[in-house]
Design a protein around this motif. Structure first.
Motif: not given
Length: 312
Positions: A264-268
């Motif tokens: 989710k972090w890298i998706g953001r």
């Protein structure tokens, strides 16, 4: 001497350009890429390729099943504790309260301050990051900087002061270099670059400007070397970036404890970069704020000003 997060990252040129043979042989490390690029478009492509490959490399590492977690900057963590920010930090043992004792690394640099537009852009990015990770450390607005040239790092104060004495008579001409029309360079295409230790907003040289930030760094290097000072820089990568923030705790990234997953972090980060594709930025280096020579404990935007050049 404290170990910085840089010790856990390699400074690798991923542009694929400067590995090619060049016709320019010099002690100046910036000449190799300049000699390998025929024009401004090739220079932009080299910078773009480097940051794209590095983001891909770091994403693969951070999404791997072998990834052990973000790299917490223990020195910055303790500095924040000493400054009174005790709410989000849990330190083992007795913390040190003297800031100089916490971080004795002394450096000497040439910095470029961003324009108000870029500061606003960084603030928006920081807000989108702390929306997922509230404890992510954000670089304060007044400390944002792009390193034009690292002159010396992690030295005792005495050595840095000796370097300043050699450099000072030459600083007016060094700091005014980018104000001359023939030496003005333009940065475009902001993008969020990342690894397990930090995030930065990066730029590439404009494809319609033959004098690039790589040329500016080359010329600054030559001027500093002519002063008699020995340049002690960690790297000369094709990267023009401003640090956005660092990790001072890993607890925001433990999903089992309510944190956000690395996916989710890298998706953001990907969402932010998609948004940046539509943001128009054309930053002429030196506008609004002149180049500045800084010395001291500079790792997190701190330190003292030696001299400031004029803006235009």
């Amino acid at each position: 001497m404290p170990v910085g997060t840089d010790a856990f990252n390699t400074f690798e040129d991923l542009s694929g350009v400067s590995e090619k043979p060049t016709t320019t042989e010099s002690l100046n490390p910036y000449n190799k890429l300049i000699g390998a690029c025929k024009n401004a478009e090739e220079m932009q492509k080299a910078y773009e390729t480097h940051r794209t490959n590095r983001n891909k490399q770091q994403a693969e590492k951070m999404l791997s099943k072998d990834f052990t977690g973000v790299i917490v900057d223990k020195t910055l963590q303790e500095l924040e504790y000493a400054r009174g920010n005790k709410g989000i930090i849990q330190l083992a043992g007795k913390p040190v309260q003297d800031l100089q004792e916490v971080d004795p690394r002394v450096c000497l640099v040439l910095w470029i301050r961003p324009t108000q537009q870029i500061k606003d852009l960084v603030k928006t990015i920081q807000e989108r990051l702390i929306d997922l990770a509230p404890d992510f450390w954000c670089m304060p607005r007044d400390k944002l900087h792009l390193t034009a040239l690292e002159l010396s790092h992690s030295k005792p104060y005495g050595e840095i002061n000796n370097s300043i004495s050699l450099l000072r008579p030459h600083l007016p001409s060094i700091l005014s270099l980018q104000t001359k029309p023939q030496h003005r360079n333009v940065l475009v295409k902001p993008r969020l670059s990342f690894d397990a230790a930090a995030l930065a907003i990066s730029f590439v040289p404009a494809g319609d400007c033959e004098y690039s930030c790589q040329h500016l760094r080359r010329d600054l290097h030559n001027l500093v070397a002519a002063s008699g000072m020995e340049i002690n820089s960690r790297y000369a990568l094709p990267s023009a970036h401003i640090t956005v923030g660092r990790f001072i705790t890993g607890r925001n990234h433990y999903p089992a404890e309510g944190g956000v997953s690395m996916e989710k972090w890298i998706g953001r980060i990907g969402e932010i970069n998609d948004w940046l594709e539509n943001v128009e930025v054309r930053w002429t280096v030196g506008e609004e704020a002149g180049m500045v020579c800084r010395a001291g404990r500079l790792w997190y935007g701190d330190g003292e000003t030696v001299m400031v050049g004029e803006a235009f």
